[in-house]
Design an enzyme around this catalytic site. Sequence first.
Site, short mmCIF file in Angstrom:
data_model
loop_
_atom_site.label_atom_id
_atom_site.label_comp_id
_atom_site.label_asym_id
_atom_site.label_seq_id
_atom_site.Cartn_x
_atom_site.Cartn_y
_atom_site.Cartn_z
N ASP A 193 0.86 -1.19 0.00
CA ASP A 193 0.00 0.00 0.00
C ASP A 193 0.90 1.23 0.00
O ASP A 193 1.67 1.45 0.94
CB ASP A 193 -0.89 -0.04 1.24
CG ASP A 193 -2.00 1.01 1.21
OD1 ASP A 193 -1.92 1.95 0.41
OD2 ASP A 193 -2.96 0.86 1.99
N ASP A 230 -3.27 7.42 -3.25
CA ASP A 230 -3.18 6.25 -2.37
C ASP A 230 -3.61 5.03 -3.18
O ASP A 230 -4.72 5.00 -3.73
CB ASP A 230 -4.11 6.47 -1.17
CG ASP A 230 -3.97 5.42 -0.08
OD1 ASP A 230 -3.16 4.47 -0.25
OD2 ASP A 230 -4.67 5.54 0.94
N HIS A 283 -11.53 6.33 1.95
CA HIS A 283 -11.47 7.60 2.66
C HIS A 283 -11.17 8.74 1.71
O HIS A 283 -10.49 8.57 0.69
CB HIS A 283 -10.38 7.54 3.74
CG HIS A 283 -9.08 6.95 3.23
ND1 HIS A 283 -8.09 7.71 2.67
CD2 HIS A 283 -8.66 5.66 3.16
CE1 HIS A 283 -7.10 6.92 2.29
NE2 HIS A 283 -7.42 5.67 2.58
N HIS A 308 -7.26 11.03 5.69
CA HIS A 308 -8.54 10.45 6.08
C HIS A 308 -9.61 11.53 6.20
O HIS A 308 -10.16 11.79 7.25
CB HIS A 308 -8.39 9.65 7.38
CG HIS A 308 -7.55 8.42 7.22
ND1 HIS A 308 -6.23 8.38 7.57
CD2 HIS A 308 -7.85 7.21 6.69
CE1 HIS A 308 -5.75 7.17 7.28
NE2 HIS A 308 -6.71 6.46 6.75
N GLU A 346 -10.89 1.18 -1.19
CA GLU A 346 -9.95 0.09 -0.90
C GLU A 346 -10.65 -1.11 -0.26
O GLU A 346 -10.68 -1.25 0.95
CB GLU A 346 -8.77 0.56 -0.05
CG GLU A 346 -9.08 1.28 1.23
CD GLU A 346 -7.81 1.61 2.00
OE1 GLU A 346 -6.83 0.85 1.94
OE2 GLU A 346 -7.80 2.67 2.67
N GLU A 373 -6.71 -1.15 -4.23
CA GLU A 373 -7.03 0.26 -3.95
C GLU A 373 -6.65 1.16 -5.11
O GLU A 373 -5.60 1.00 -5.72
CB GLU A 373 -6.30 0.72 -2.69
CG GLU A 373 -6.58 2.15 -2.28
CD GLU A 373 -5.86 2.56 -1.01
OE1 GLU A 373 -6.30 3.52 -0.36
OE2 GLU A 373 -4.85 1.91 -0.67
#
Length: 293
Positions: free
Chosen positions: A87, A98, A157, A165, A190, A278
């Site tokens: 990740d 992300d 998020h 977040h 994700e 993700e």
Amino acid sequence: MIMDDEVYDAYREAGALARRVLRRGAGLVKEETSLLEMVEATEAMVTEEGGLLAFPLNVSFNEAAAHDTAMPGDERVFARGDLIKVDLGVEIDGYIADTAMTVDLGDHGPLVEASRAALEAAIGLVRPGVVVGELGAAIQAAIEEHGYKPVANLTGHGLDRYNLHGKPTIPNVAMAGGAVLEEGMVFAIEPFATTGSGKVGEATRVEIYRQIAARPARLPSAKRILDTARPRRGLPFSRRWVPGDKVEIGLTTLVRNGILHPFPVLHDVPGSFVSQAEHTLIVTEAGCEVTTR
């Protein structure tokens, strides 16, 4: 929530860099390869290409789902049968991408495909006016169709500037209502699929922290930790990044004093396996742009 061209370009640049580095870094996950060497090499790729890490590279083994990374002097190696989640977060001027993928060193192909299929199912629904609960329902259905459970207490998020977040929260299970997607929103979806309980708990080990308060520290080790944390502007850092000795004492003190927030390793039940997929998306007028694909 219309963003200007400069912000849009920064999100896209971060996404393109994250995509390239994730693929290269995941390619280093091989049997008998050092975790520490893989993590340090992958993190270095980000800075070598002109980006910054939005968080320490997360590399989580088997039943672990998130928040693991190499320890200082880590002696772990990848082994036959492992299921490894990689990740990566990249930031350009604070704007974050992300993205994550699962590397299968065993025979976990259907489990890996479950999280991938769930991600694609959710992406296919993204457009202004959609309620996030619909995305959670699509994720849950796709994972269950493959014979596994979604991890219910992990979510996607929002990604705001220097904020990993933000809003909206994207559930991995069906729920009634929730935030309504709007043009200009940026967030990560994700999904996690598991052979275990469908719920993760906190391990005792912590490798990742972030600064949540700006207060002075007296201990030399605590001062060194804050010297590492302060330039991060609230983004997480790794214990491994802090130079010098007695780091554990400083971390314990700063957490106790409410200056740092710890991120314990999150895991399902022992003996289970968790997969993750993700991407980062920008909601557009007609649908979405996936910046990390």
